[in-house]
Design an enzyme around this catalytic site. Structure first.
Site, mmCIF file in Angstrom:
data_model
loop_
_atom_site.group_PDB
_atom_site.id
_atom_site.type_symbol
_atom_site.label_atom_id
_atom_site.label_comp_id
_atom_site.label_asym_id
_atom_site.label_seq_id
_atom_site.Cartn_x
_atom_site.Cartn_y
_atom_site.Cartn_z
ATOM 1 N N ARG A 183 13.565 3.910 12.396
ATOM 2 C CA ARG A 183 12.350 4.727 12.419
ATOM 3 C C ARG A 183 11.511 4.445 13.682
ATOM 4 N NH1 ARG A 183 9.582 4.553 6.706
ATOM 5 N NH2 ARG A 183 8.537 6.362 7.638
ATOM 6 N N PRO A 208 0.780 -1.228 0.000
ATOM 7 C CA PRO A 208 0.000 0.000 0.000
ATOM 8 C C PRO A 208 0.819 1.289 0.000
ATOM 9 C CG PRO A 208 -0.197 -1.168 2.098
ATOM 10 C CD PRO A 208 0.485 -2.091 1.149
ATOM 11 N N ASN A 209 0.325 2.225 -0.789
ATOM 12 C CA ASN A 209 0.854 3.591 -0.913
ATOM 13 C C ASN A 209 2.144 3.689 -1.723
ATOM 14 O OD1 ASN A 209 -1.180 5.047 0.589
ATOM 15 N ND2 ASN A 209 -0.405 3.966 2.381
ATOM 16 N N TYR A 227 11.586 8.222 1.095
ATOM 17 C CA TYR A 227 11.443 7.129 0.127
ATOM 18 C C TYR A 227 12.140 7.373 -1.212
ATOM 19 C CZ TYR A 227 7.989 5.632 3.526
ATOM 20 O OH TYR A 227 7.374 5.240 4.687
ATOM 21 N N ARG A 241 5.678 12.049 -3.136
ATOM 22 C CA ARG A 241 5.595 12.572 -1.764
ATOM 23 C C ARG A 241 6.744 11.994 -0.936
ATOM 24 N NH1 ARG A 241 -0.415 12.081 -1.668
ATOM 25 N NH2 ARG A 241 -0.937 13.620 -3.242
ATOM 26 N N ASN A 273 7.697 -5.932 -1.106
ATOM 27 C CA ASN A 273 7.692 -4.839 -0.137
ATOM 28 C C ASN A 273 6.258 -4.735 0.385
ATOM 29 O OD1 ASN A 273 7.684 -2.547 1.393
ATOM 30 N ND2 ASN A 273 8.879 -1.310 -0.039
ATOM 31 N N GLU A 285 12.171 -9.957 1.350
ATOM 32 C CA GLU A 285 11.428 -8.789 1.852
ATOM 33 C C GLU A 285 12.296 -7.545 1.657
ATOM 34 O OE1 GLU A 285 10.458 -9.231 6.005
ATOM 35 O OE2 GLU A 285 9.869 -7.125 6.226
ATOM 36 N N SER A 304 13.277 2.257 3.191
ATOM 37 C CA SER A 304 13.873 2.934 4.344
ATOM 38 C C SER A 304 14.420 1.892 5.313
ATOM 39 C CB SER A 304 12.804 3.784 5.042
ATOM 40 O OG SER A 304 11.754 2.957 5.524
ATOM 41 N N ALA A 325 3.141 -0.952 4.800
ATOM 42 C CA ALA A 325 2.614 -0.913 6.180
ATOM 43 C C ALA A 325 2.125 -2.281 6.649
ATOM 44 C CB ALA A 325 1.500 0.113 6.278
ATOM 45 N N HIS A 332 12.605 -3.226 2.026
ATOM 46 C CA HIS A 332 12.120 -1.926 2.502
ATOM 47 C C HIS A 332 13.045 -0.838 2.005
ATOM 48 C CE1 HIS A 332 9.081 -3.738 4.932
ATOM 49 N NE2 HIS A 332 9.984 -4.611 5.344
HETATM 50 O O1 CA2 Z 1 10.573 1.561 3.760
HETATM 51 C C1 CA2 Z 1 9.694 0.886 3.188
HETATM 52 O O2 CA2 Z 1 9.823 0.433 2.064
HETATM 53 C C2 CA2 Z 1 8.337 0.680 3.898
HETATM 54 O O3 CA2 Z 1 7.885 -0.638 3.560
HETATM 55 C C3 CA2 Z 1 7.399 1.733 3.328
HETATM 56 C C4 CA2 Z 1 6.032 1.742 3.993
HETATM 57 C C5 CA2 Z 1 6.164 1.798 5.523
HETATM 58 O O4 CA2 Z 1 4.887 1.689 6.108
HETATM 59 C C6 CA2 Z 1 7.069 0.693 6.050
HETATM 60 O O5 CA2 Z 1 7.192 0.849 7.446
HETATM 61 C C7 CA2 Z 1 8.440 0.771 5.409
HETATM 62 C C8 CA2 Z 1 5.224 2.967 3.529
HETATM 63 C C9 CA2 Z 1 5.045 3.056 2.056
HETATM 64 C C10 CA2 Z 1 4.438 4.391 1.743
HETATM 65 O O6 CA2 Z 1 4.975 4.840 0.553
HETATM 66 C C11 CA2 Z 1 4.903 6.174 0.268
HETATM 67 C C12 CA2 Z 1 5.610 6.596 -0.832
HETATM 68 C C13 CA2 Z 1 5.607 7.916 -1.156
HETATM 69 C C14 CA2 Z 1 4.894 8.831 -0.393
HETATM 70 C C15 CA2 Z 1 4.182 8.404 0.700
HETATM 71 C C16 CA2 Z 1 4.179 7.066 1.039
#
Ligand code: CA2
Length: 151
Positions: free
Chosen positions: A106, A9-10, A22, A17, A73, A97, A101, A76, A99
């Site tokens: 965090r 998701p996202n 990211y 953003r 990936n 897996e 970040s 969340a 990520h």
């Molecule tokens: O670091 C990662 O790849 C995460 O999987 C990214 C997730 C976060 O919830 C994990 O803890 C770590 C969030 C993805 C949201 O992606 C966005 C990308 C651009 C702008 C806003 C959100």
């Protein structure tokens, strides 16, 4: 060899953003790079993104019948989803897996992953490049495992 990439998701918002967390690369750019790298490594790479937990479970189940490995990936859902973990365990495909970040640097709620115990490995903190590291590692793993069990 066929590999399924699944973005949670996202991640469709990548590049638009929060670039400080990211990065600036879009999801389309990441998928194009993976597809190019896949050709170099001699494999076909299919990519999907979903904002829905059940859809991700469906993608994993489908992958179980069509590909040899998964690059995931879970975003969340990493920190919440027993359903995605169970799907990975059920299909039994080697899964890496990823990520973008470093989740360990965090908030504490990001430190635990339901997915890591069923993954062959985890790559965190290298931004979009982490997907390329992950693809190389996954293809290497599948080839080496294939040798071991005489496939
Ligand atoms: O670091 C990662 O790849 C995460 O999987 C990214 C997730 C976060 O919830 C994990 O803890 C770590 C969030 C993805 C949201 O992606 C966005 C990308 C651009 C702008 C806003 C959100």
């Amino acid at each position: 060899m066929k590999i399924q990439v699944i973005h949670g998701p996202n991640l469709n918002l990548l590049g638009q953003r929060e670039p400080e967390i990211y990065g600036r690369m879009t999801l389309e750019e990441i998928d194009n790079r993976l597809s190019r790298l896949g050709k170099e490594l001699g494999c076909e790479v299919f990519s999907s993104q979903s904002n829905h937990e059940g859809e991700i479970v469906d993608l994993i189940q489908k992958a179980g019948q069509q590909v040899q490995g998964i690059l995931l990936n879970p975003a969340a859902y990493t920190h919440t989803s027993v359903a995605i973990r169970d799907a990975i365990a059920a299909v039994g495909l080697p899964t890496v897996e990823i990520h973008l970040s470093n989740i360990h640097k965090r908030e504490s709620f990001r430190h635990h992953s339901f997915i890591s115990p069923v993954a062959i490995g985890v790559i965190v903190g290298f931004g979009a490049y982490g997907y390329e590291i992950g693809l190389r590692a996954l293809v290497h793993y599948i080839r080496e495992e294939g040798k071991k069990i005489g496939k």
